[in-house]
Design a protein around this motif. Structure first.
Motif, short mmCIF file in Angstrom:
data_model
loop_
_atom_site.label_atom_id
_atom_site.label_comp_id
_atom_site.label_asym_id
_atom_site.label_seq_id
_atom_site.Cartn_x
_atom_site.Cartn_y
_atom_site.Cartn_z
N LYS A 6 0.83 -1.21 0.00
CA LYS A 6 0.00 0.00 0.00
C LYS A 6 0.87 1.25 0.00
O LYS A 6 0.59 2.22 -0.71
CB LYS A 6 -0.92 0.00 1.21
CG LYS A 6 -2.00 -1.05 1.14
CD LYS A 6 -2.85 -1.03 2.39
CE LYS A 6 -3.84 -2.17 2.39
NZ LYS A 6 -4.64 -2.21 3.61
N TYR A 7 1.94 1.25 0.82
CA TYR A 7 2.84 2.40 0.85
C TYR A 7 3.55 2.58 -0.49
O TYR A 7 3.72 3.71 -0.96
CB TYR A 7 3.88 2.25 1.96
CG TYR A 7 3.30 2.31 3.35
CD1 TYR A 7 2.33 3.25 3.68
CD2 TYR A 7 3.72 1.43 4.32
CE1 TYR A 7 1.79 3.30 4.96
CE2 TYR A 7 3.19 1.47 5.60
CZ TYR A 7 2.23 2.40 5.92
OH TYR A 7 1.71 2.45 7.18
N ALA A 8 3.96 1.49 -1.11
CA ALA A 8 4.65 1.57 -2.40
C ALA A 8 3.73 2.13 -3.48
O ALA A 8 4.15 2.97 -4.29
CB ALA A 8 5.17 0.20 -2.80
N ILE A 9 2.48 1.68 -3.49
CA ILE A 9 1.52 2.19 -4.48
C ILE A 9 1.25 3.67 -4.24
O ILE A 9 1.20 4.46 -5.17
CB ILE A 9 0.23 1.36 -4.45
CG1 ILE A 9 0.51 -0.04 -4.99
CG2 ILE A 9 -0.87 2.04 -5.25
CD1 ILE A 9 -0.64 -0.99 -4.83
N GLY A 10 1.09 4.05 -2.99
CA GLY A 10 0.85 5.45 -2.66
C GLY A 10 2.03 6.33 -3.04
O GLY A 10 1.85 7.43 -3.58
N ALA A 11 3.24 5.87 -2.75
CA ALA A 11 4.43 6.65 -3.11
C ALA A 11 4.57 6.76 -4.62
O ALA A 11 4.90 7.83 -5.14
CB ALA A 11 5.67 5.99 -2.51
N GLY A 12 4.30 5.67 -5.33
CA GLY A 12 4.37 5.72 -6.78
C GLY A 12 3.35 6.68 -7.37
O GLY A 12 3.65 7.43 -8.30
N ALA A 13 2.15 6.67 -6.82
CA ALA A 13 1.12 7.59 -7.30
C ALA A 13 1.50 9.04 -7.02
O ALA A 13 1.29 9.92 -7.86
CB ALA A 13 -0.22 7.26 -6.65
N ALA A 14 2.08 9.29 -5.84
CA ALA A 14 2.49 10.65 -5.50
C ALA A 14 3.60 11.15 -6.42
O ALA A 14 3.57 12.30 -6.89
CB ALA A 14 2.95 10.70 -4.04
N VAL A 15 4.57 10.30 -6.69
CA VAL A 15 5.66 10.69 -7.59
C VAL A 15 5.12 10.93 -8.99
O VAL A 15 5.49 11.92 -9.65
CB VAL A 15 6.76 9.61 -7.60
CG1 VAL A 15 7.75 9.84 -8.72
CG2 VAL A 15 7.47 9.57 -6.26
N LEU A 16 4.27 10.05 -9.46
CA LEU A 16 3.70 10.21 -10.80
C LEU A 16 2.88 11.49 -10.90
O LEU A 16 3.00 12.23 -11.88
CB LEU A 16 2.84 9.00 -11.14
CG LEU A 16 2.27 8.95 -12.54
CD1 LEU A 16 3.39 8.88 -13.57
CD2 LEU A 16 1.37 7.76 -12.70
N LEU A 17 2.07 11.76 -9.89
CA LEU A 17 1.25 12.97 -9.90
C LEU A 17 2.12 14.22 -9.88
O LEU A 17 1.86 15.18 -10.61
CB LEU A 17 0.29 12.96 -8.71
CG LEU A 17 -0.73 14.07 -8.66
CD1 LEU A 17 -1.63 13.99 -9.89
CD2 LEU A 17 -1.56 13.96 -7.40
N VAL A 31 8.65 8.27 -17.63
CA VAL A 31 8.35 7.63 -16.35
C VAL A 31 7.11 6.75 -16.48
O VAL A 31 7.09 5.62 -16.02
CB VAL A 31 8.18 8.69 -15.24
CG1 VAL A 31 7.62 8.06 -13.97
CG2 VAL A 31 9.50 9.36 -14.95
N VAL A 32 6.07 7.26 -17.11
CA VAL A 32 4.84 6.49 -17.27
C VAL A 32 5.09 5.24 -18.11
O VAL A 32 4.64 4.14 -17.77
CB VAL A 32 3.73 7.36 -17.90
CG1 VAL A 32 2.53 6.53 -18.30
CG2 VAL A 32 3.31 8.45 -16.92
N LEU A 33 5.84 5.38 -19.19
CA LEU A 33 6.16 4.21 -20.02
C LEU A 33 7.01 3.20 -19.25
O LEU A 33 6.81 2.00 -19.39
CB LEU A 33 6.88 4.64 -21.29
CG LEU A 33 6.02 5.33 -22.34
CD1 LEU A 33 6.88 5.79 -23.52
CD2 LEU A 33 4.91 4.42 -22.81
N GLY A 34 7.92 3.67 -18.42
CA GLY A 34 8.73 2.77 -17.61
C GLY A 34 7.89 2.01 -16.60
O GLY A 34 8.09 0.81 -16.38
N VAL A 35 6.94 2.70 -15.98
CA VAL A 35 6.08 2.04 -14.99
C VAL A 35 5.20 0.99 -15.66
O VAL A 35 4.96 -0.08 -15.11
CB VAL A 35 5.22 3.10 -14.26
CG1 VAL A 35 4.10 2.47 -13.47
CG2 VAL A 35 6.10 3.95 -13.36
#
Length: 64
Positions: A6-17, A31-35
């Motif tokens: 959950k923390y990893a998904i939240g951190a990824g979403a924050a960085v992406l946003l 970044v989006v293509l890499g993810v």
């Protein structure tokens, strides 16, 4: 889902946003293509037997 996931998904979403808001278009696109590409490439690198095992594990996890 574990708390670490959950923390990893939240951190990824924050960085992406933050990249979408503050970053340039090209960097954000990379970044989006890499993810998106990382899990796809990882899946394609598996043997057929490993893919079958992964499919069985996913099916078994759905019934919980």
């Amino acid at each position: 889902m574990s708390p670490i996931q959950k923390y990893a998904i939240g951190a990824g979403a924050a960085v992406l946003l933050s990249l979408i808001i503050f970053g340039t278009g090209f960097i954000t696109l990379l970044v989006v293509l890499g993810v998106v590409a990382a899990p796809v490439v990882g899946y394609l690198m598996l043997d057929p037997s490993q893919r079958e095992r992964l499919k069985r594990a996913r099916r078994r996890g759905l019934g919980r």
